[in-house]
Design an enzyme around this catalytic site. Sequence first.
Site, mmCIF file in Angstrom:
data_model
loop_
_atom_site.group_PDB
_atom_site.id
_atom_site.type_symbol
_atom_site.label_atom_id
_atom_site.label_comp_id
_atom_site.label_asym_id
_atom_site.label_seq_id
_atom_site.Cartn_x
_atom_site.Cartn_y
_atom_site.Cartn_z
ATOM 1 C CD GLU A 85 -10.216 56.116 45.738
ATOM 2 O OE1 GLU A 85 -10.254 57.147 46.440
ATOM 3 O OE2 GLU A 85 -10.888 55.115 45.996
ATOM 4 N N GLY A 108 -13.234 63.764 34.551
ATOM 5 C CA GLY A 108 -13.035 62.520 33.810
ATOM 6 C C GLY A 108 -13.698 61.354 34.519
ATOM 7 C CB CYS A 167 -5.220 62.704 45.269
ATOM 8 S SG CYS A 167 -4.219 61.352 45.890
ATOM 9 C CE LYS A 187 -6.888 56.295 27.901
ATOM 10 N NZ LYS A 187 -5.980 57.335 28.390
HETATM 11 P P1 NAP Z 1 -7.693 62.692 34.200
HETATM 12 O O1 NAP Z 1 -7.466 63.792 33.261
HETATM 13 O O2 NAP Z 1 -9.072 62.487 34.709
HETATM 14 O O3 NAP Z 1 -7.187 61.378 33.461
HETATM 15 C C1 NAP Z 1 -7.256 60.071 34.034
HETATM 16 C C2 NAP Z 1 -7.456 59.029 32.932
HETATM 17 O O4 NAP Z 1 -8.809 59.046 32.484
HETATM 18 C C3 NAP Z 1 -6.627 59.237 31.677
HETATM 19 O O5 NAP Z 1 -6.296 57.961 31.151
HETATM 20 C C4 NAP Z 1 -7.567 59.960 30.759
HETATM 21 O O6 NAP Z 1 -7.287 59.792 29.384
HETATM 22 C C5 NAP Z 1 -8.885 59.293 31.091
HETATM 23 N N1 NAP Z 1 -10.046 60.161 30.867
HETATM 24 C C6 NAP Z 1 -10.300 61.349 31.476
HETATM 25 N N2 NAP Z 1 -11.476 61.834 31.064
HETATM 26 C C7 NAP Z 1 -11.989 60.938 30.184
HETATM 27 C C8 NAP Z 1 -13.196 60.892 29.407
HETATM 28 N N3 NAP Z 1 -14.083 61.870 29.474
HETATM 29 N N4 NAP Z 1 -13.396 59.830 28.602
HETATM 30 C C9 NAP Z 1 -12.475 58.842 28.531
HETATM 31 N N5 NAP Z 1 -11.317 58.836 29.230
HETATM 32 C C10 NAP Z 1 -11.075 59.866 30.054
HETATM 33 O O7 NAP Z 1 -6.802 62.852 35.526
HETATM 34 P P2 NAP Z 1 -5.201 63.004 35.671
HETATM 35 O O8 NAP Z 1 -4.721 64.144 34.890
HETATM 36 O O9 NAP Z 1 -4.617 61.672 35.403
HETATM 37 O O10 NAP Z 1 -4.980 63.291 37.228
HETATM 38 C C11 NAP Z 1 -5.139 64.561 37.824
HETATM 39 C C12 NAP Z 1 -6.325 64.557 38.748
HETATM 40 O O11 NAP Z 1 -6.423 63.313 39.435
HETATM 41 C C13 NAP Z 1 -6.350 65.574 39.860
HETATM 42 O O12 NAP Z 1 -7.605 66.187 39.906
HETATM 43 C C14 NAP Z 1 -6.108 64.777 41.139
HETATM 44 O O13 NAP Z 1 -6.650 65.290 42.308
HETATM 45 C C15 NAP Z 1 -6.699 63.488 40.810
HETATM 46 N N6 NAP Z 1 -6.036 62.414 41.535
HETATM 47 C C16 NAP Z 1 -6.728 61.737 42.478
HETATM 48 C C17 NAP Z 1 -6.098 60.745 43.207
HETATM 49 C C18 NAP Z 1 -6.839 59.979 44.254
HETATM 50 O O14 NAP Z 1 -6.335 58.995 44.736
HETATM 51 N N7 NAP Z 1 -8.016 60.378 44.618
HETATM 52 C C19 NAP Z 1 -4.761 60.422 42.947
HETATM 53 C C20 NAP Z 1 -4.101 61.119 41.962
HETATM 54 C C21 NAP Z 1 -4.754 62.114 41.247
HETATM 55 P P3 NAP Z 1 -6.116 60.608 28.624
HETATM 56 O O15 NAP Z 1 -4.865 59.842 28.894
HETATM 57 O O16 NAP Z 1 -6.541 60.562 27.214
HETATM 58 O O17 NAP Z 1 -6.099 61.986 29.211
#
Ligand code: NAP
Length: 504
Positions: A263, A243, A300, A182
């Site tokens: 993650e 998310g 992260c 996706k």
């Molecule tokens: P995100 O907003 O959760 O988005 C990640 C993916 O999931 C996107 O493709 C998003 O779609 C989709 N998504 C999110 N919520 C959804 C829902 N309710 N239903 C369907 N699809 C959904 O996260 P992000 O902006 O990419 O990353 C920022 C966050 O990631 C930070 O909090 C950071 O700490 C964390 N992070 C963690 C790691 C790790 O390894 N643990 C690494 C990097 C980042 P859309 O494209 O439509 O938004």
Amino acid sequence: MSVELTGKHLIAGEWVTGESTFASEPAHGASHDFAMGTPAHVDTAAKAAEEAFWSFGYSSRAERAALLNRIADEIDARGDAITKIGTEETGLPEGRLVGERGRTTGQLRLFASHIEKGDYLDRRHDEALPDRQPLPRPDIKLVQRPIGPVAVFGASNFPLAFSTAGGDTAAALAAGCPVVVKGHSAHPGTGEIVAQAIDAAIKALGFHPGVFSLIQGGTRAVGTALVQHPLIKAVGFTGSLGGGRALFDLCAQRPEPIPFFGELGSVNPMFLLPAAVSARGEEIAKGWAGSLTMGAGQFCTNPGISVIVDGPEADAFAAAATAGLEAVGAQVMLTDGIAKAYRDGRDRVAGASGVQTLLTTTCDLRNATPYLYSTTGEAWLANEELGEEVFGPLGLIVRVKDTAEMVAVAKSLQGQLTCTLHMDAGDTADAQALMPVLERKAGRILANGFPTGVEVSEAMVHGGPYPASTNFGATSVGTMSIRRFLRPVSYQNIPNDVLPADLA
Ligand code: NAP
């Protein structure tokens, strides 16, 4: 090589559009239109992935290694185009995109050599004991088998290494699982060009086209349909807690629940032990300021919290950290939404009781400047909210009464990707008191460094107890991440010529 952006999805070898489009929102440069994904696209891709599994899941390790290496080569061949659109879409500097591409292709090549070695198959054999009393023992062999089609959600902050051909995709393809990605709406063009590289590799080597699909988002319906599709057998996700939790819950509610390897977020606390602070507190503060602001704090593994024993040395540490952070200018964030969430997080920390502001500045909407706050161990222990991640360059110093209160702060933590100790020889006893607590909290514990660099290697764990990840037995970085997409099967008294090739 000339590269053209089409704005289409890649579904099982075909570049397709749909009824509607969405426009990208680059940090700079021109916006482009991209086809909006639909549940119908998901269905086509998942069915093609299942069909592809019947050949890809039974391909040899050498064949899959060749595919991974070829994908890496095709990405390198499109390197300039990837860097150009990647910097435009994310606002990350060119050097970062070039470095991240090296990490991405290195990761693909590492998985190629990893599967060729074959250790990951964890082959076991209990030989038959026909004369055993009171019952004979059958011949039992075990090997890890690929699980089927895998869904991958990339992260906004690593448009290459944690996205379309990132760690999850590399691990799944190495295991023998077709992948449906996706696309992240923050970098659809980068995702498309990487998908072009994967498509070229699949076609050149003659694999089934259903081995890989990229469906652009534009609406949350795509992600929802993908994790609920009955042919999808596992999900790899890197992103936010909100998310990730929503998609994890959908996976658990399916008639056939499937594993969701999310993650998510982490505050990555650092514990500054007294002898190290006396010897080099200000140096640690300077290093912290650098680590906290790297990539606008959008890691992260960003070390958001420093825990230190109160006193004049803590004052000096706070002053040095403030000076280090003050010197950092505004940096552009990945999306407007992430910049807004950063400010909301700042308001939550600044407004919490017992929190003192050390550094605050203002800047434009998509930019971030560093913020620094201070609190006491007592206030931390009374206020769970302070332990929640703020994604961006925000630091909080927790001044504890003594090292016993430091252990209490450690015990209060939620699951973390990392915990860091800054220690000298005189700190051994305190470190020994903390270690049993920290290893229950984090996937990786490090000493005298900063957690922002995550090595892609054999011994790396990038995971941890919830909410750092949704599956504490797994890692999303390093070769062990392949285990997420494998399932052990025992073969009892099965003749050799009927066994999978990896066992025979
Ligand atoms: P995100 O907003 O959760 O988005 C990640 C993916 O999931 C996107 O493709 C998003 O779609 C989709 N998504 C999110 N919520 C959804 C829902 N309710 N239903 C369907 N699809 C959904 O996260 P992000 O902006 O990419 O990353 C920022 C966050 O990631 C930070 O909090 C950071 O700490 C964390 N992070 C963690 C790691 C790790 O390894 N643990 C690494 C990097 C980042 P859309 O494209 O439509 O938004």
